[in-house]
Structures are given as structure tokens and as C-alpha cells.
Design a protein around this motif. Structure first.
Motif, PDB file in Angstrom:
ATOM      1  N   SER A  36       0.852  -1.189   0.000  1.00 33.75           N
ATOM      2  CA  SER A  36       0.000   0.000   0.000  1.00 33.75           C
ATOM      3  C   SER A  36       0.884   1.234   0.000  1.00 33.75           C
ATOM      4  O   SER A  36       1.943   1.254   0.614  1.00 33.75           O
ATOM      5  N   THR A  38       0.311   5.335   0.636  1.00 30.17           N
ATOM      6  CA  THR A  38      -0.626   6.361   1.069  1.00 30.17           C
ATOM      7  C   THR A  38      -0.001   7.731   0.897  1.00 30.17           C
ATOM      8  O   THR A  38       1.088   7.992   1.429  1.00 30.17           O
ATOM      9  N   ASP A  39      -0.674   8.599   0.168  1.00 30.92           N
ATOM     10  CA  ASP A  39      -0.281  10.003   0.080  1.00 30.92           C
ATOM     11  C   ASP A  39      -0.707  10.623   1.403  1.00 30.92           C
ATOM     12  O   ASP A  39      -1.902  10.739   1.695  1.00 30.92           O
ATOM     13  N   GLN A  43      -4.408  11.668   2.030  1.00 29.82           N
ATOM     14  CA  GLN A  43      -4.889  10.433   2.676  1.00 29.82           C
ATOM     15  C   GLN A  43      -5.466   9.421   1.679  1.00 29.82           C
ATOM     16  O   GLN A  43      -6.227   8.540   2.056  1.00 29.82           O
ATOM     17  N   THR A  45      -5.060   6.155  -0.457  1.00 31.75           N
ATOM     18  CA  THR A  45      -4.227   4.962  -0.415  1.00 31.75           C
ATOM     19  C   THR A  45      -4.395   4.176  -1.708  1.00 31.75           C
ATOM     20  O   THR A  45      -5.511   3.930  -2.154  1.00 31.75           O
ATOM     21  N   TRP A  47      -3.494   0.552  -3.530  1.00 28.24           N
ATOM     22  CA  TRP A  47      -3.200  -0.833  -3.165  1.00 28.24           C
ATOM     23  C   TRP A  47      -2.668  -1.577  -4.388  1.00 28.24           C
ATOM     24  O   TRP A  47      -3.167  -1.394  -5.496  1.00 28.24           O
ATOM     25  N   TYR A  86       4.877  10.169   1.300  1.00 24.54           N
ATOM     26  CA  TYR A  86       4.162   8.928   1.023  1.00 24.54           C
ATOM     27  C   TYR A  86       4.565   7.884   2.050  1.00 24.54           C
ATOM     28  O   TYR A  86       5.750   7.714   2.333  1.00 24.54           O
TER      29      TYR A  86
END
Length: 114
Positions: A36, A38-39, A43, A45, A47, A86
Motif C-alpha cells: 500500500s 498512502t499520500d 490520505q 491509499t 493498493w 508517502y
């Protein structure tokens, strides 16, 4: 689970990831389950399903692959920022011998920039 945070230029909406390893070390085989990204500003994400062997001697013999991001709906245009943090989480499967000593790498690709 390996988790780390990087600060890099804004990638916008991430579309795919090149992930693999250098086939070095004593334990060369690797079987990640999911990655994963996530920025941390938006927020969002992304996958990546990586549930396969990355090994020259098992499965299809590949040690690197391009994985598409699993998104369920289109995202709005990414905000214009020069740098973005990130958080990357790599979950290795619980299969016997799934961990690796090899150097793992990943490159993320977005719609308009790498």
C-alpha cells in the motif's frame, strides 16, 4: 510488515508500480502479499496486489513485475504540490520462506509523471 515514509516530488494519481529485487543474498525468494502507498497529504491509499513469488527458481521465474494500482473509482485531479510525503507498507505473505535477504526496490508511476 515493512513500513517506511518517503518524501519525494508529487506523483499525482499513482497508476502502477514496478517492484522487484536484485536476486541477491542468502534467501533470494520473496513472496509479498500486498503493498500500500498512502499520500499522507490527501490520505488517498493505493493498493497493489503482489500475491506471488518473486524468485528466479519458483513460479514464473520473475524477480520484478509491474503491478497496477487497485482503485475502485476515479480520483479527482491531484493537488499541485512540489513535494509530497508517502507512506509505503509492504506486507510479506505468511508462506514458508516468503521473506527475502535481497535488496527490494519499487518505482511508482502516475498518469502524467514518474
Amino acid at each position: 510488515v515493512d513500513e517506511f515514509t518517503i518524501q519525494t516530488r508529487n506523483l499525482g494519481n499513482i497508476m502502477q508500480m514496478l517492484i522487484g529485487h536484485d536476486n541477491g543474498g542468502h534467501k533470494k525468494a520473496w513472496h509479498p502479499q500486498v503493498v500500500s502507498v498512502t499520500d499522507l497529504t490527501t490520505q488517498v491509499t493505493y493498493w497493489f496486489d503482489a500475491n506471488m513469488w518473486f524468485d528466479a527458481k519458483q513460479g514464473d521465474g520473475l524477480t520484478e513485475r509491474v503491478l497496477p494500482a487497485m482503485l475502485h473509482e476515479p480520483l479527482p485531479p491531484a493537488p499541485q504540490r512540489q513535494l509530497a510525503p508517502y507512506q509505503i507498507v509492504v506486507t510479506t505473505s505468511d508462506l514458508s520462506g516468503a521473506g527475502t535477504d535481497a535488496n527490494v526496490y519499487l518505482i511508482m508511476y502516475s498518469q502524467d509523471r514518474q
